[in-house]
Design an enzyme around this catalytic site. Sequence first.
Site, PDB file in Angstrom:
ATOM      1  CB  CYS A  59      17.719  24.361  67.807  1.00 53.81           C
ATOM      2  SG  CYS A  59      16.389  24.200  69.047  1.00 53.81           S
ATOM      3  CD1 TRP A  92      17.497  17.238  66.835  1.00 51.69           C
ATOM      4  CD2 TRP A  92      18.488  18.668  65.158  1.00 51.69           C
ATOM      5  NE1 TRP A  92      16.978  18.731  66.652  1.00 51.69           N
ATOM      6  CE2 TRP A  92      17.354  19.621  65.718  1.00 51.69           C
ATOM      7  CE3 TRP A  92      19.310  19.306  64.117  1.00 51.69           C
ATOM      8  CZ2 TRP A  92      17.209  20.828  65.362  1.00 51.69           C
ATOM      9  CZ3 TRP A  92      18.983  20.603  63.909  1.00 51.69           C
ATOM     10  CH2 TRP A  92      18.045  21.173  64.327  1.00 51.69           C
ATOM     11  NE  ARG A 128       8.977  15.723  66.728  1.00 57.18           N
ATOM     12  CZ  ARG A 128       9.535  17.029  65.979  1.00 57.18           C
ATOM     13  NH1 ARG A 128       9.169  18.058  66.276  1.00 57.18           N
ATOM     14  NH2 ARG A 128      10.303  16.748  64.965  1.00 57.18           N
ATOM     15  CG  PHE A 129      13.812  11.384  69.029  1.00 56.73           C
ATOM     16  CD1 PHE A 129      13.989  10.711  70.176  1.00 56.73           C
ATOM     17  CD2 PHE A 129      13.242  11.095  67.721  1.00 56.73           C
ATOM     18  CE1 PHE A 129      13.359   9.429  70.131  1.00 56.73           C
ATOM     19  CE2 PHE A 129      12.446   9.733  67.829  1.00 56.73           C
ATOM     20  CZ  PHE A 129      13.032   8.895  69.087  1.00 56.73           C
ATOM     21  CE1 TYR A 196      10.651  26.220  64.549  1.00 54.92           C
ATOM     22  CE2 TYR A 196      10.521  28.009  66.243  1.00 54.92           C
ATOM     23  CZ  TYR A 196      11.264  27.108  65.324  1.00 54.92           C
ATOM     24  OH  TYR A 196      12.730  27.365  65.237  1.00 54.92           O
TER      25      TYR A 196
END
Length: 323
Positions: A59, A92, A128-129, A196
Amino acid sequence: MATTTTTRDVSDQSDITKMKRNPDGSFNRAPSTFRGTIEKGGVHEPEKGRYHLYVSYGCPWAHRTLVTRKLKGLEDFISVTTVSPRMGKDGWPFAKVDPFPGAEDDPFHDSSHLKDVYLRAQPDYEGRFTVPLLWDKKLEKIVNNESSEIIRIFNTAFNDLLPAGKAAIDIYPEAHRAEIDEINEWVYDMLNNGVYKSVFATTQEAYEKAVVRVFEALDRLEKILEGKDYLVGDTLTEADIRLYVTIARFDVAYYGLFKCNFRTIRNGYPAIHLWLRKLYWNRPEFKDTTNFVHIKTGYYSSLKVNPNNIVPLGPIPNVEPLH
């Protein structure tokens, strides 16, 4: 400690295939939720060994924090856990459920996925995680999950506890803050996040708008970096760190998988290419935190835009020699 579980459906927060798009097919990144800081007299005091960083080497946002942590000499102050780069419908994973080489187990909670850490801290969490995630081991709370803020925390929060040489390193010097902020703003919008916007576009029009802006940003950066080693003030700043993590991934992932294929960095942008190679080959803070196996595996098997999850061998080499 046992893993925290939840009975509610959180798949909209963990499954990348369920990400929402704008009506025109374009992609907007949701803002980060946890925005605490580490400071004297605050909830999270600067202490050696108190904080932990959850990251993915794949990431770019997490990569920013790894570069800054090493640059500031914080390895003994802030421990790190690396998740598997293969993000699935539950987000993840830790090595417990996906023992990918280099992935690790959650050392505190026996978690299966990073989402378990988030839900342990806040069971009703609706964001979001994401990585990076900065965790306070003492309070068992999340400090921050916004990479741009975490690198500024690392830049200053521990200076009184660091050796003088490391404390003196300043990636956000006051004299250059206005210029750094100005560059960060358009580089983020057009390039860091712009790639993105390209890959996650669901209409031709949205894709074309995004990809043109990616290369407008690269053209602009090429002019800025001609004859220079750094973006601002002839010194390494957070602007370089934030740009590096995107440029390091460009030829190996964004050019092909993200359809950002006007030009590669190595063949189309000589000044950016030289800047990249100098950082990678001359500064261990950059090279040692750049894991191309995790980067390529993460992109080609996690974003659900590559149906068979085939990870390419090229380009070869990942970064060309400096000389």
